[in-house]
Write a protein that holds these residues in place. Structure first.
Motif, PDB file in Angstrom:
ATOM      1  N   LEU A  68       0.822  -1.210   0.000  1.00 47.75           N
ATOM      2  CA  LEU A  68       0.000   0.000   0.000  1.00 47.75           C
ATOM      3  C   LEU A  68       0.856   1.260   0.000  1.00 47.75           C
ATOM      4  N   CYS A  69       1.966   1.217   0.714  1.00 48.14           N
ATOM      5  CA  CYS A  69       2.858   2.376   0.789  1.00 48.14           C
ATOM      6  C   CYS A  69       3.572   2.643  -0.532  1.00 48.14           C
ATOM      7  N   SER A  70       3.724   1.625  -1.351  1.00 46.31           N
ATOM      8  CA  SER A  70       4.495   1.799  -2.586  1.00 46.31           C
ATOM      9  C   SER A  70       3.656   1.701  -3.859  1.00 46.31           C
ATOM     10  N   LEU A  71       2.355   1.490  -3.744  1.00 45.77           N
ATOM     11  CA  LEU A  71       1.530   1.282  -4.934  1.00 45.77           C
ATOM     12  C   LEU A  71       1.491   2.511  -5.842  1.00 45.77           C
ATOM     13  N   GLU A  72       1.509   3.688  -5.274  1.00 47.21           N
ATOM     14  CA  GLU A  72       1.514   4.896  -6.099  1.00 47.21           C
ATOM     15  C   GLU A  72       2.809   4.994  -6.905  1.00 47.21           C
ATOM     16  N   ALA A  73       3.931   4.626  -6.304  1.00 49.07           N
ATOM     17  CA  ALA A  73       5.210   4.626  -7.020  1.00 49.07           C
ATOM     18  C   ALA A  73       5.207   3.565  -8.121  1.00 49.07           C
ATOM     19  N   TYR A  74       4.651   2.381  -7.836  1.00 46.77           N
ATOM     20  CA  TYR A  74       4.507   1.352  -8.866  1.00 46.77           C
ATOM     21  C   TYR A  74       3.690   1.907 -10.041  1.00 46.77           C
ATOM     22  N   SER A  75       2.608   2.600  -9.728  1.00 47.10           N
ATOM     23  CA  SER A  75       1.731   3.151 -10.757  1.00 47.10           C
ATOM     24  C   SER A  75       2.463   4.177 -11.623  1.00 47.10           C
ATOM     25  N   ASP A  76       3.198   5.069 -10.988  1.00 49.35           N
ATOM     26  CA  ASP A  76       3.954   6.083 -11.737  1.00 49.35           C
ATOM     27  C   ASP A  76       4.981   5.433 -12.652  1.00 49.35           C
ATOM     28  N   THR A  77       5.704   4.446 -12.137  1.00 50.67           N
ATOM     29  CA  THR A  77       6.725   3.756 -12.928  1.00 50.67           C
ATOM     30  C   THR A  77       6.103   3.004 -14.096  1.00 50.67           C
ATOM     31  N   ALA A  78       4.993   2.325 -13.855  1.00 51.66           N
ATOM     32  CA  ALA A  78       4.320   1.591 -14.923  1.00 51.66           C
ATOM     33  C   ALA A  78       3.811   2.553 -16.001  1.00 51.66           C
ATOM     34  N   ALA A  79       3.333   3.726 -15.601  1.00 49.35           N
ATOM     35  CA  ALA A  79       2.882   4.727 -16.580  1.00 49.35           C
ATOM     36  C   ALA A  79       4.044   5.169 -17.463  1.00 49.35           C
ATOM     37  N   GLU A  80       5.214   5.362 -16.863  1.00 50.39           N
ATOM     38  CA  GLU A  80       6.386   5.743 -17.644  1.00 50.39           C
ATOM     39  C   GLU A  80       6.799   4.632 -18.615  1.00 50.39           C
ATOM     40  N   LEU A  81       6.685   3.395 -18.191  1.00 52.84           N
ATOM     41  CA  LEU A  81       6.993   2.276 -19.087  1.00 52.84           C
ATOM     42  C   LEU A  81       6.025   2.227 -20.269  1.00 52.84           C
TER      43      LEU A  81
END
Length: 141
Positions: free
Chosen positions: A81-94
């Protein structure tokens, strides 16, 4: 305290258009549970940007279309939960990088969700089989 991670999809505007996919986190496993929704949208610019929407019902409609369905991907812990927003941002960049290389609309919200779920499953933060379940979800119509 654990939470539930869901893939939620919304009906497309036509039978040939892609359904919009989001990832939602709830603390309860019923239809009216409040969710934090993670998604990407391109706002017709061709550039995907991630965003988070808090306190929406799991089965609410979306501006892109009516609620179409959902699948439980698994339970996640507070570290996810603490890192899901960062995962989302990284996936968007990919996804954006893929589109720059291979043309606009080559990758979309389906690819974004796959990147996140694959990463979580590979890190053993989601149960094995979550990605396989996601890949069977409806993409068009």
């Amino acid at each position: 305290m654990g939470a539930y991670l869901w893939l939620v999809w919304y009906n497309a505007q036509s039978k040939l258009s892609p359904k919009h996919w989001t990832l939602a986190v709830t603390y309860e496993a019923h239809d009216r549970a409040y969710a934090t929704v993670y998604e990407v949208s391109n706002e017709f610019t061709g550039y995907y940007k991630s965003r988070v929407i808090r306190r929406v019902h799991l089965t609410s409609n979306h501006p892109s279309g009516a609620y179409g369905g959902r699948i439980l991907l698994g339970e996640v812990n507070d570290n996810v939960l603490c890192s899901l927003e960062a995962y989302s941002d990284t996936a968007a960049e990919l996804v954006n990088s893929q589109n720059r290389k291979h043309g606009q609309a080559n990758a979309n919200c389906h690819d974004w969700a796959q990147v996140i779920v694959r990463s979580l499953e590979d890190a053993m933060l989601l149960p094995q089989g979550a990605l396989a379940r996601l890949e069977k979800c409806p993409r068009v119509g």
